[in-house]
Design a protein around this motif. Sequence first.
Motif, PDB file in Angstrom:
ATOM      1  N   ARG A  15      -5.488 -11.806 -48.118  1.00  0.00           N
ATOM      2  CA  ARG A  15      -5.742 -12.087 -50.325  1.00  0.00           C
ATOM      3  C   ARG A  15      -4.161 -12.296 -50.245  1.00  0.00           C
ATOM      4  O   ARG A  15      -3.883 -12.550 -51.503  1.00  0.00           O
ATOM      5  CB  ARG A  15      -5.953 -11.067 -50.023  1.00  0.00           C
ATOM      6  CG  ARG A  15      -7.308 -10.777 -50.137  1.00  0.00           C
ATOM      7  CD  ARG A  15      -8.063 -12.237 -51.034  1.00  0.00           C
ATOM      8  NE  ARG A  15      -9.980 -11.933 -50.845  1.00  0.00           N
ATOM      9  CZ  ARG A  15     -10.642 -12.262 -51.540  1.00  0.00           C
ATOM     10  NH1 ARG A  15     -10.315 -13.028 -52.525  1.00  0.00           N
ATOM     11  NH2 ARG A  15     -11.962 -12.247 -51.792  1.00  0.00           N
ATOM     12  N   LYS A  16      -3.100 -11.899 -49.000  1.00  0.00           N
ATOM     13  CA  LYS A  16      -1.732 -12.573 -49.255  1.00  0.00           C
ATOM     14  C   LYS A  16      -1.368 -11.599 -50.303  1.00  0.00           C
ATOM     15  O   LYS A  16       0.079 -11.868 -51.852  1.00  0.00           O
ATOM     16  CB  LYS A  16      -1.366 -14.144 -50.036  1.00  0.00           C
ATOM     17  CG  LYS A  16      -2.074 -15.304 -49.272  1.00  0.00           C
ATOM     18  CD  LYS A  16      -1.179 -15.139 -47.764  1.00  0.00           C
ATOM     19  CE  LYS A  16      -1.631 -16.931 -47.178  1.00  0.00           C
ATOM     20  NZ  LYS A  16      -1.901 -16.608 -45.572  1.00  0.00           N
ATOM     21  N   LEU A  19       3.733  -5.461 -49.984  1.00  0.00           N
ATOM     22  CA  LEU A  19       4.337  -4.453 -49.943  1.00  0.00           C
ATOM     23  C   LEU A  19       4.047  -4.100 -51.518  1.00  0.00           C
ATOM     24  O   LEU A  19       3.252  -3.276 -52.360  1.00  0.00           O
ATOM     25  CB  LEU A  19       4.706  -3.717 -49.874  1.00  0.00           C
ATOM     26  CG  LEU A  19       5.410  -2.433 -49.373  1.00  0.00           C
ATOM     27  CD1 LEU A  19       4.803  -0.894 -49.209  1.00  0.00           C
ATOM     28  CD2 LEU A  19       6.735  -1.841 -48.785  1.00  0.00           C
ATOM     29  N   GLU A  20       4.848  -4.812 -52.445  1.00  0.00           N
ATOM     30  CA  GLU A  20       5.474  -4.802 -53.950  1.00  0.00           C
ATOM     31  C   GLU A  20       4.361  -4.569 -54.845  1.00  0.00           C
ATOM     32  O   GLU A  20       3.943  -3.646 -56.098  1.00  0.00           O
ATOM     33  CB  GLU A  20       6.693  -6.164 -54.025  1.00  0.00           C
ATOM     34  CG  GLU A  20       6.696  -5.886 -56.232  1.00  0.00           C
ATOM     35  CD  GLU A  20       8.130  -7.311 -55.937  1.00  0.00           C
ATOM     36  OE1 GLU A  20       8.178  -7.014 -56.778  1.00  0.00           O
ATOM     37  OE2 GLU A  20       7.250  -8.377 -55.916  1.00  0.00           O
ATOM     38  N   THR A  21       3.556  -5.680 -54.679  1.00  0.00           N
ATOM     39  CA  THR A  21       1.921  -6.049 -55.363  1.00  0.00           C
ATOM     40  C   THR A  21       1.542  -4.125 -55.623  1.00  0.00           C
ATOM     41  O   THR A  21       0.397  -3.757 -56.312  1.00  0.00           O
ATOM     42  CB  THR A  21       1.328  -6.854 -54.904  1.00  0.00           C
ATOM     43  OG1 THR A  21       2.293  -8.243 -54.757  1.00  0.00           O
ATOM     44  CG2 THR A  21       0.014  -7.544 -55.454  1.00  0.00           C
ATOM     45  N   GLY A  44      -7.513  -6.190 -48.708  1.00  0.00           N
ATOM     46  CA  GLY A  44      -8.345  -5.194 -47.771  1.00  0.00           C
ATOM     47  C   GLY A  44      -9.438  -5.457 -48.135  1.00  0.00           C
ATOM     48  O   GLY A  44     -10.903  -4.752 -47.769  1.00  0.00           O
ATOM     49  N   THR A  45      -9.794  -6.399 -48.980  1.00  0.00           N
ATOM     50  CA  THR A  45     -11.438  -7.140 -49.360  1.00  0.00           C
ATOM     51  C   THR A  45     -12.163  -7.417 -48.578  1.00  0.00           C
ATOM     52  O   THR A  45     -13.417  -7.969 -48.748  1.00  0.00           O
ATOM     53  CB  THR A  45     -11.333  -7.298 -51.316  1.00  0.00           C
ATOM     54  OG1 THR A  45     -10.824  -8.525 -50.965  1.00  0.00           O
ATOM     55  CG2 THR A  45     -11.123  -6.197 -51.421  1.00  0.00           C
ATOM     56  N   CYS A  47     -10.996  -9.082 -44.393  1.00  0.00           N
ATOM     57  CA  CYS A  47     -11.628  -8.497 -42.719  1.00  0.00           C
ATOM     58  C   CYS A  47     -11.468  -7.235 -42.950  1.00  0.00           C
ATOM     59  O   CYS A  47     -11.600  -6.407 -42.119  1.00  0.00           O
ATOM     60  CB  CYS A  47     -10.158  -9.510 -42.045  1.00  0.00           C
ATOM     61  SG  CYS A  47      -8.443  -8.317 -42.096  1.00  0.00           S
ATOM     62  N   ARG A  48     -10.796  -6.157 -43.791  1.00  0.00           N
ATOM     63  CA  ARG A  48     -10.441  -4.895 -43.344  1.00  0.00           C
ATOM     64  C   ARG A  48      -9.394  -4.278 -43.278  1.00  0.00           C
ATOM     65  O   ARG A  48      -9.045  -3.214 -42.477  1.00  0.00           O
ATOM     66  CB  ARG A  48     -11.953  -3.973 -44.021  1.00  0.00           C
ATOM     67  CG  ARG A  48     -12.460  -4.877 -45.150  1.00  0.00           C
ATOM     68  CD  ARG A  48     -14.059  -4.353 -45.281  1.00  0.00           C
ATOM     69  NE  ARG A  48     -14.294  -3.050 -45.047  1.00  0.00           N
ATOM     70  CZ  ARG A  48     -14.238  -2.072 -46.738  1.00  0.00           C
ATOM     71  NH1 ARG A  48     -13.914  -3.379 -47.729  1.00  0.00           N
ATOM     72  NH2 ARG A  48     -14.364  -0.886 -46.434  1.00  0.00           N
ATOM     73  N   HIS A  49      -8.548  -5.136 -42.183  1.00  0.00           N
ATOM     74  CA  HIS A  49      -7.826  -4.405 -41.286  1.00  0.00           C
ATOM     75  C   HIS A  49      -6.243  -4.059 -41.452  1.00  0.00           C
ATOM     76  O   HIS A  49      -5.897  -3.081 -41.306  1.00  0.00           O
ATOM     77  CB  HIS A  49      -7.750  -5.532 -40.376  1.00  0.00           C
ATOM     78  CG  HIS A  49      -8.798  -5.970 -39.782  1.00  0.00           C
ATOM     79  ND1 HIS A  49      -8.530  -7.196 -38.321  1.00  0.00           N
ATOM     80  CD2 HIS A  49     -10.125  -5.757 -39.389  1.00  0.00           C
ATOM     81  CE1 HIS A  49      -9.299  -7.541 -37.823  1.00  0.00           C
ATOM     82  NE2 HIS A  49     -10.106  -6.645 -38.385  1.00  0.00           N
ATOM     83  N   CYS A  50      -6.506  -4.305 -43.351  1.00  0.00           N
ATOM     84  CA  CYS A  50      -5.252  -3.934 -43.556  1.00  0.00           C
ATOM     85  C   CYS A  50      -4.946  -2.562 -44.516  1.00  0.00           C
ATOM     86  O   CYS A  50      -4.281  -1.641 -45.285  1.00  0.00           O
ATOM     87  CB  CYS A  50      -4.243  -4.982 -44.551  1.00  0.00           C
ATOM     88  SG  CYS A  50      -5.379  -4.848 -46.470  1.00  0.00           S
TER      89      CYS A  50
END
Length: 76
Positions: A15-16, A19-21, A44-45, A47-50
């Motif tokens: 979703r690009k 960290l700031e967002t 995280g919506t 692949c959810r890997h993050c």
Amino acid sequence: MLEKFDEKYEVCNCRKVSLETIKNAILKKDAKTLGDIQDITTAGTDCRHCIFPEGDFGKIKKKIYCKDILKEVLHG
């Protein structure tokens, strides 16, 4: 730990989302849970890997996760 990363570091590649967002969602939009972060930023919506290390099934592991960011911003 967050100080090691540039604010523009892309936490969620699908979703690009930077960290700031994510930090802004917590600090300025009152995100208190991982679900709040997903709702506000869409991180995280896909692949959810993050979201957290336990759910990272990608070949290349993330360097930081939404769970880590939430914990550090809320609790220092």
